[in-house]
Design a protein around this motif. Structure first.
Motif, short mmCIF file in Angstrom:
data_model
loop_
_atom_site.label_atom_id
_atom_site.label_comp_id
_atom_site.label_asym_id
_atom_site.label_seq_id
_atom_site.Cartn_x
_atom_site.Cartn_y
_atom_site.Cartn_z
N ARG A 136 0.85 -1.19 0.00
CA ARG A 136 0.00 0.00 0.00
C ARG A 136 0.89 1.24 0.00
O ARG A 136 1.66 1.46 0.94
N PHE A 149 -2.12 0.36 -4.75
CA PHE A 149 -1.96 -0.99 -4.21
C PHE A 149 -1.29 -1.85 -5.27
O PHE A 149 -1.76 -1.93 -6.41
N SER A 176 -7.77 -2.44 -2.58
CA SER A 176 -6.90 -3.34 -1.83
C SER A 176 -7.20 -4.80 -2.14
O SER A 176 -6.30 -5.63 -2.25
#
Length: 254
Positions: A136, A149, A176
């Protein structure tokens, strides 16, 4: 407590990964109620429940046993998760911090609600939004305010820009999860975040063009194009970007 709740995978897994739920140690044909609950980062409570009957050997396997009532009916192995509803009306179920898991508590109660009795078994299952190895990276490049991401590995990876709706801010949970499936995903804010415009008055396409350029110039992103994923107002913006900007190969406005 006389029953054992069995989870596969046990303990912890990704939010978008199926989990098998079973209960062992019940009486033959015993009626039970399974109840799931979790609290979000603001303390809001979400719940779901379903009524079941154990088999002749005292085993309850949600992959084979249909729900007899409650928040859902029929064969729904993941029903206790997708059917979660807020205790208070109109509270939206949102993951705000993808670096921490949601903890889902599962309980087995004797009998069928509303007459369910004592708790027979309990387990807690943590569900992550960042698979192992997913990186991240906050992005503050020019005017672009976002989070990138990246999947594990050397790459480069297919690129996606993810846009949410008129609630504003920076939503990362979808990006994510997608990164855990091999995509480089830019969760892009466009108002109501840091130094971006406070309100959704008018959008300038140049801002989104800058985000596309950022992705196409990133060494971990596989060119020569990126995809777009949009929700609500983000879907409208995806259509505008696909119509007027270069470097877009596919768009999914929902």
């Amino acid at each position: 407590m006389a029953a054992t709740v069995i989870l596969q995978p046990a303990g912890r897994c990704s939010w978008d990964e199926p989990v098998r739920i079973a209960v062992r140690g019940l009486a033959p044909r015993q009626p039970v109620t399974l109840r799931a609950s979790l609290r979000d980062e603001k303390g809001a409570l979400f719940r779901a429940h379903a009524r079941y009957q154990a088999d002749a050997g005292g085993l309850l396997d949600l992959a084979r046993a249909p729900a007899l009532g409650g928040s859902f009916t029929g064969l729904e192995p993941m029903g206790l998760l997708w059917a979660l509803e807020p205790e208070k009306p109109l509270v939206r179920f949102v993951k705000r911090d993808v670096q921490t898991p949601f903890a889902v508590e599962l309980e087995v109660l004797d009998g069928h609600e509303p007459d369910a009795g004592r708790v027979l078994g309990r387990a807690v299952h943590e569900r992550d939004f960042l698979r192992p190895g997913v990186r991240r990276e906050p992005v503050r490049a020019g005017r672009v305010r976002a989070t990138l991401f990246l999947p594990p590995g050397a790459g480069p990876f297919p690129g996606i820009i993810d846009l949410f709706g008129s609630g504003g801010g920076l939503c990362e949970y979808r990006a994510s999860l997608l990164a855990g499936h091999g995509f480089a995903v830019l969760a892009l804010a466009y108002f109501g975040f840091e130094d971006l415009p406070e309100y959704l008055d008018d959008m300038h396409l140049e801002y989104f063009e800058e985000a596309v350029d950022f992705m196409l110039q990133h060494p971990k992103v596989k060119g020569p194009n990126v995809g777009l994923l949009g929700f609500s107002k983000g879907g409208d913006l995806c259509l505008s970007m696909a119509s007027f900007l270069k470097g877009i190969t596919a768009t999914d406005p929902s």
